[in-house]
Write a protein that holds these residues in place. Structure first.
Motif, PDB file in Angstrom:
ATOM      1  N   VAL A   1      13.434  -1.021  -9.111  1.00  0.00           N
ATOM      2  CA  VAL A   1      13.645  -0.831  -7.319  1.00  0.00           C
ATOM      3  C   VAL A   1      13.787   0.435  -7.604  1.00  0.00           C
ATOM      4  O   VAL A   1      14.050   1.543  -6.521  1.00  0.00           O
ATOM      5  CB  VAL A   1      14.364  -1.836  -7.536  1.00  0.00           C
ATOM      6  N   ALA A   2      15.260   0.880  -8.880  1.00  0.00           N
ATOM      7  CA  ALA A   2      15.420   2.278  -8.763  1.00  0.00           C
ATOM      8  C   ALA A   2      14.957   3.240  -8.484  1.00  0.00           C
ATOM      9  O   ALA A   2      15.266   5.156  -7.465  1.00  0.00           O
ATOM     10  CB  ALA A   2      16.413   2.404  -9.403  1.00  0.00           C
ATOM     11  N   GLY A   3      13.350   3.343  -9.001  1.00  0.00           N
ATOM     12  CA  GLY A   3      12.495   4.657  -9.661  1.00  0.00           C
ATOM     13  C   GLY A   3      11.592   3.961  -8.898  1.00  0.00           C
ATOM     14  O   GLY A   3      10.828   4.974  -8.801  1.00  0.00           O
ATOM     15  N   GLY A   4      11.520   3.208  -7.830  1.00  0.00           N
ATOM     16  CA  GLY A   4      10.741   3.644  -6.542  1.00  0.00           C
ATOM     17  C   GLY A   4       9.384   2.549  -6.046  1.00  0.00           C
ATOM     18  O   GLY A   4       8.791   2.281  -5.580  1.00  0.00           O
ATOM     19  N   VAL A   5       9.382   1.432  -7.417  1.00  0.00           N
ATOM     20  CA  VAL A   5       8.904   0.444  -7.789  1.00  0.00           C
ATOM     21  C   VAL A   5       9.047  -0.434  -6.957  1.00  0.00           C
ATOM     22  O   VAL A   5      10.533  -1.736  -7.425  1.00  0.00           O
ATOM     23  CB  VAL A   5       7.852   0.257  -8.873  1.00  0.00           C
TER      24      VAL A   5
ATOM     25  N   PHE B   1       5.341   7.337 -12.462  1.00  0.00           N
ATOM     26  CA  PHE B   1       4.363   6.078 -12.076  1.00  0.00           C
ATOM     27  C   PHE B   1       4.660   6.457 -10.766  1.00  0.00           C
ATOM     28  O   PHE B   1       3.121   7.227  -9.939  1.00  0.00           O
ATOM     29  CB  PHE B   1       4.063   4.080 -12.300  1.00  0.00           C
ATOM     30  N   ARG B   2       5.376   6.981  -9.902  1.00  0.00           N
ATOM     31  CA  ARG B   2       4.928   6.767  -7.728  1.00  0.00           C
ATOM     32  C   ARG B   2       4.819   8.142  -7.975  1.00  0.00           C
ATOM     33  O   ARG B   2       3.851   8.910  -7.354  1.00  0.00           O
ATOM     34  CB  ARG B   2       7.081   6.354  -7.748  1.00  0.00           C
ATOM     35  N   GLY B   3       5.510   9.192  -8.933  1.00  0.00           N
ATOM     36  CA  GLY B   3       5.172  10.363  -8.327  1.00  0.00           C
ATOM     37  C   GLY B   3       3.988  10.774  -8.791  1.00  0.00           C
ATOM     38  O   GLY B   3       2.959  11.393  -8.368  1.00  0.00           O
ATOM     39  N   ALA B   4       3.168  10.063  -9.994  1.00  0.00           N
ATOM     40  CA  ALA B   4       1.879  10.428  -9.696  1.00  0.00           C
ATOM     41  C   ALA B   4       0.751   9.714  -9.513  1.00  0.00           C
ATOM     42  O   ALA B   4       0.171  10.354  -8.821  1.00  0.00           O
ATOM     43  CB  ALA B   4       0.896   9.753 -11.671  1.00  0.00           C
TER      44      ALA B   4
ATOM     45  N   PHE C   1       0.772  -1.177   0.239  1.00  0.00           N
ATOM     46  CA  PHE C   1       0.284  -0.325   0.217  1.00  0.00           C
ATOM     47  C   PHE C   1       0.862   0.867   0.173  1.00  0.00           C
ATOM     48  O   PHE C   1       0.581   2.015  -1.020  1.00  0.00           O
ATOM     49  CB  PHE C   1      -0.412   0.285   1.872  1.00  0.00           C
ATOM     50  N   ASP C   2       1.837   1.202   0.975  1.00  0.00           N
ATOM     51  CA  ASP C   2       2.782   2.333   0.716  1.00  0.00           C
ATOM     52  C   ASP C   2       3.256   2.588  -0.400  1.00  0.00           C
ATOM     53  O   ASP C   2       3.151   4.018  -1.120  1.00  0.00           O
ATOM     54  CB  ASP C   2       4.090   2.120   1.813  1.00  0.00           C
ATOM     55  N   THR C   3       4.014   1.959  -1.045  1.00  0.00           N
ATOM     56  CA  THR C   3       4.435   2.087  -2.057  1.00  0.00           C
ATOM     57  C   THR C   3       3.238   2.488  -3.334  1.00  0.00           C
ATOM     58  O   THR C   3       4.551   3.163  -4.043  1.00  0.00           O
ATOM     59  CB  THR C   3       5.114   0.918  -3.067  1.00  0.00           C
ATOM     60  N   GLY C   4       2.354   1.565  -3.314  1.00  0.00           N
ATOM     61  CA  GLY C   4       1.522   2.138  -4.135  1.00  0.00           C
ATOM     62  C   GLY C   4       1.438   1.750  -5.624  1.00  0.00           C
ATOM     63  O   GLY C   4       0.240   2.069  -6.318  1.00  0.00           O
TER      64      GLY C   4
ATOM     65  N   ALA D   1      -3.788   0.850  -4.752  1.00  0.00           N
ATOM     66  CA  ALA D   1      -2.641   0.709  -5.790  1.00  0.00           C
ATOM     67  C   ALA D   1      -2.950   0.170  -6.776  1.00  0.00           C
ATOM     68  O   ALA D   1      -4.161   0.095  -7.155  1.00  0.00           O
ATOM     69  CB  ALA D   1      -1.347  -0.361  -4.282  1.00  0.00           C
ATOM     70  N   VAL D   2      -1.864  -0.096  -7.540  1.00  0.00           N
ATOM     71  CA  VAL D   2      -2.063  -0.182  -8.702  1.00  0.00           C
ATOM     72  C   VAL D   2      -1.385  -1.341  -9.462  1.00  0.00           C
ATOM     73  O   VAL D   2      -0.378  -1.719  -8.724  1.00  0.00           O
ATOM     74  CB  VAL D   2      -2.304   1.006  -9.834  1.00  0.00           C
ATOM     75  N   GLY D   3      -2.025  -2.798 -10.235  1.00  0.00           N
ATOM     76  CA  GLY D   3      -1.405  -3.517 -10.641  1.00  0.00           C
ATOM     77  C   GLY D   3      -0.412  -2.671 -12.381  1.00  0.00           C
ATOM     78  O   GLY D   3      -1.846  -2.515 -12.914  1.00  0.00           O
TER      79      GLY D   3
END
Length: 217
Positions: free
Chosen positions: A37-41, A208-211, A13-16, A180-182
């Motif tokens: 992972v480097a991009g936050g996913v 995606f993380r920013g959006a 949920f935190d990662t989203g 969250a989204v897949g």
């Protein structure tokens, strides 16, 4: 392997966003996952219909510490496949449909399970059977309005739309109540993978993380 279902749910949920690896060549999966992972996913799903999926899950689990990435299995259709994925090191299991035996298997071994549902009845039945998360599928067909309609009377249900989520609509899904989204091809671009353009994958993950963060504000 040891699991902490509550912590894994919080991570999701935190990662989203769950980054879905479908059909990624085995020799590129570690590099692709590393780029995401480097991009936050840092929640990665390997679909069971990918060649060598169990070996890939095991390899990713060996490569990334749980503090770095959460690795799971997707497109799981039966309890035997769910059990095999968990033994390979998967921390969560995602299905395209609701199968009570798959949910029971994951509950038995303390792993997060996210069955696919479409209707309010399916969602409630799956949640009552022990699902941790409900995968609203296919998101591209149903749209954000469908998600909002389910969330209206059933706000307690954790929903993760999957299938057709893109940078163009992810904020609408989050705004409609997605926990969250897949995301598969919208995140793991096939051309970038083929060209080994891992920087592009990292940039897409960051976008995606920013959006998602913007939509949550």
């Amino acid at each position: 392997m040891s699991r902490n279902r509550h912590t894994d749910l919080e991570r999701l949920f935190d990662t989203g966003i769950v980054g879905i690896l479908r059909g990624v060549p085995a020799e590129k999966t570690v590099d692709v996952a590393d780029a995401l992972v480097a991009g936050g996913v840092d929640v990665i799903e390997v679909t069971a219909d990918t060649d060598g999926a169990l070996d890939t899950i095991a390899r990713l689990r060996e490569t990334f510490d749980r503090s770095e990435a959460l690795v799971g299995a997707g497109t799981v259709l039966d309890s035997d496949t769910a059990g095999a994925a968990l033994r390979a090191g998967a921390s969560f299991v995602v299905t395209p449909n609701f199968d009570e035996e798959v949910v029971r298997t994951c509950n038995r071994y303390g792993a997060v399970v996210a069955p696919g549902v479409m209707t309010p009845t399916e969602a409630v039945n799956a949640y009552e059977a022990g699902a941790d998360v409900l995968k609203i599928f296919p998101a591209s067909t149903l749209g954000p309005g469908h998600l909002r309609s389910i969330k209206g009377p059933l706000d307690q249900l954790p929903l993760v739309p999957t299938g057709g989520v893109s940078l163009d609509n992810v904020e609408a899904f989050v705004g409609a109540g997605a926990d969250a989204v897949g995301v598969g091809s919208g995140l793991v671009d096939g051309e970038a993978v083929a060209n080994e353009d891992y920087e592009a994958l990292t940039e897409r993950a960051e976008a995606f993380r920013g959006a998602i963060d913007d939509a949550r504000e």
